[in-house]
Design an enzyme around this catalytic site. Structure first.
Site, PDB file in Angstrom:
ATOM      1  N   SER A   1      56.813  -0.530  22.900  1.00 57.54           N
ATOM      2  CA  SER A   1      57.762  -0.410  21.799  1.00 57.54           C
ATOM      3  C   SER A   1      58.010  -1.789  21.210  1.00 57.54           C
ATOM      4  O   SER A   1      58.086  -2.780  21.937  1.00 57.54           O
ATOM      5  CB  SER A   1      59.084   0.191  22.293  1.00 57.54           C
TER       6      SER A   1
ATOM      7  N   LYS B   1      52.393   2.499  27.184  1.00 54.19           N
ATOM      8  CA  LYS B   1      53.029   2.489  25.866  1.00 54.19           C
ATOM      9  C   LYS B   1      53.659   1.128  25.625  1.00 54.19           C
ATOM     10  O   LYS B   1      53.870   0.343  26.559  1.00 54.19           O
ATOM     11  CB  LYS B   1      54.098   3.583  25.756  1.00 54.19           C
TER      12      LYS B   1
END
Length: 436
Positions: free
Chosen positions: A82, A80
């Site tokens: 961010s 992931k």
């Protein structure tokens, strides 16, 4: 090929070829391209844009300017990214949770940028942990633990490392094409099977509007999918800290409270972890859909197994072997801890997340310049969320500082970051939009 010809073509608005972009990325990595030429290239891209196909080609060229990891594992490799916020420590929860659900997570992360906290700084707040590991050690961690949160080696996307430094001093940071290539060149170098992107929007994010956030999310997802990595994005709220704590050791402590059940259900931090994890487990073939995957993440955290997995990762990176049991006593603490109380009655109607992040930087919890040494103990905790009604004398938060003078400054900044009003505000959603 000639850097000048490529730059001139870009300046005219022509679309560069894949070969041009690959040659330029190699030149960034090996020094054939000068700083002046790199700056001119960045400015030309910033002003003219690249388009979808050339953006993909630049991303892959920057990925291939260094090592590309190769895995021989019995499960999907997931990751992931961010875009940055305050109190956002999802990575520390998500990596071990995904590993507990059967995935492998070689998470190559970054340090704090501006007012936002850095995942590597948070990991280094744990005594003994080293975030710089060799590729051989990273492979061993995948085989033994299933997850790792580490820094990029000099061999990972070196073209991006060089170009990013030049963008920082040439006012070309905010190009969608260059942001996309920078983020994805490093992520794709880890050879992930699937990726979820958390694009933040709000007072504590770099993107302040939904239009800006959606444009970045679409650029990232289109490019990553075109490069062969199954990718989705969530546009999520950053109008208040995701966790009620800001600061490296304080955020690690908040993660452990969630993983060990001290924080109950864990609030928005745990919920966003489950939502991101659900998307990844579905993309990786470990769950029927994102909803089923989110349920798997919640169950793994509630069982206590993720806390133990996190502790195993900490031990593999040089930290304590019993971190799951001793985190409350071994994490660094600040000598000054001051409870800040409100001086009026009202509902918390707005929070300036960027101001809170900068308050932590000013305390020493981030970097004013690249060479600054971060104090892992300082920060803010027990921050009051949006919508809560406060009366005179109620607590707004706790300042953790190295001395009283620093606490005075942080208290002023904390008070200024909060807005109280007579009416309760409409609360923003945790997730604004999902983009596949």
């Amino acid at each position: 090929m000639d850097a000048r010809a490529i730059i001139a073509s870009l300046r005219r608005g022509d679309t560069p070829s894949d070969a041009d972009l690959r040659w330029f990325a190699e030149g960034l990595a090996n020094g054939t391209v000068s700083d002046a030429q790199a700056g001119a290239f960045a400015m030309a891209v910033c002003l003219q844009g690249l388009g979808v196909e050339a953006r993909r080609a630049l991303t892959l060229a920057m990925r291939d300017s260094g090592d590309v990891l190769c895995w021989d594992l019995d499960g999907p490799v997931l990751d992931k990214h961010s875009t940055g916020g305050v109190g956002d420590c999802v990575s520390l929860l998500l990596a071990p949770a995904l590993a507990e659900c059967g995935a492998y997570v070689p998470m190559i992360s970054g340090r704090g940028l501006g007012h936002t906290g850095g995942t590597l700084d948070k990991m280094e707040a744990i005594p003994g942990v080293s975030i710089q590991v060799s590729e051989q050690d990273l492979v061993a961690m995948m085989q033994g633990v299933g997850c790792a949160i580490v820094g990029a080696t000099a061999q990972i996307a070196p073209a991006d490392k060089r170009l990013y430094a030049i963008r920082d001093v040439t006012a070309t940071v905010d190009s969608l094409d260059l942001i996309t290539a920078s983020i994805l060149s490093k992520k794709l170098a880890a050879s992930t099977d699937a990726l979820v992107l958390d694009v933040k929007i709000g007072s504590g994010a770099f993107m302040k509007t939904l239009e800006e956030a959606e444009a970045l999310a679409r650029s990232l997802t289109e490019t990553a999918n075109a490069a062969g990595c199954r990718t989705s994005a969530l546009i999520t709220d950053m109008n208040q800290p995701l966790a009620p704590a800001l600061g490296n050791a304080l955020e690690v402590a908040e993660v452990m409270r969630v993983l060990t059940g001290v924080s109950g259900q864990g609030g928005a931090l745990a919920e966003l972890t489950a939502e991101q994890g659900g998307v990844l487990l579905a993309h990786g073939g470990l769950a029927a859909d994102a909803e089923a995957g989110a349920a798997m993440i919640r169950k793994a955290i509630a069982s206590g197994a993720v806390a133990e997995r996190f502790a195993r990762m900490v031990a593999a990176m040089g930290g304590s072997s019993d971190f799951a049991e001793t985190w409350q006593t071994i994490l660094p603490t600040a000598p000054v801890q001051r409870r800040i109380k409100v001086e009026q009655t009202g509902y918390v109607s707005a929070i300036d997340g960027e101001a809170l992040g900068l308050a932590v930087v000013q305390l020493g919890g981030g970097r004013m310049i690249e060479s600054d040494v971060v104090d892992p103990a300082v920060g803010l905790s027990e921050l009051t969320p949006l919508g809560r009604k406060l009366s005179v004398g109620d607590q707004l938060g706790i300042v953790h500082a190295a001395d009283e003078a620093a606490a005075d400054v942080a208290e002023t900044r904390l008070r200024a970051a909060y807005q109280l009003s007579d009416a309760a505000p409409d609360l923003p959603p945790l997730i604004y939009k999902r983009i596949s």
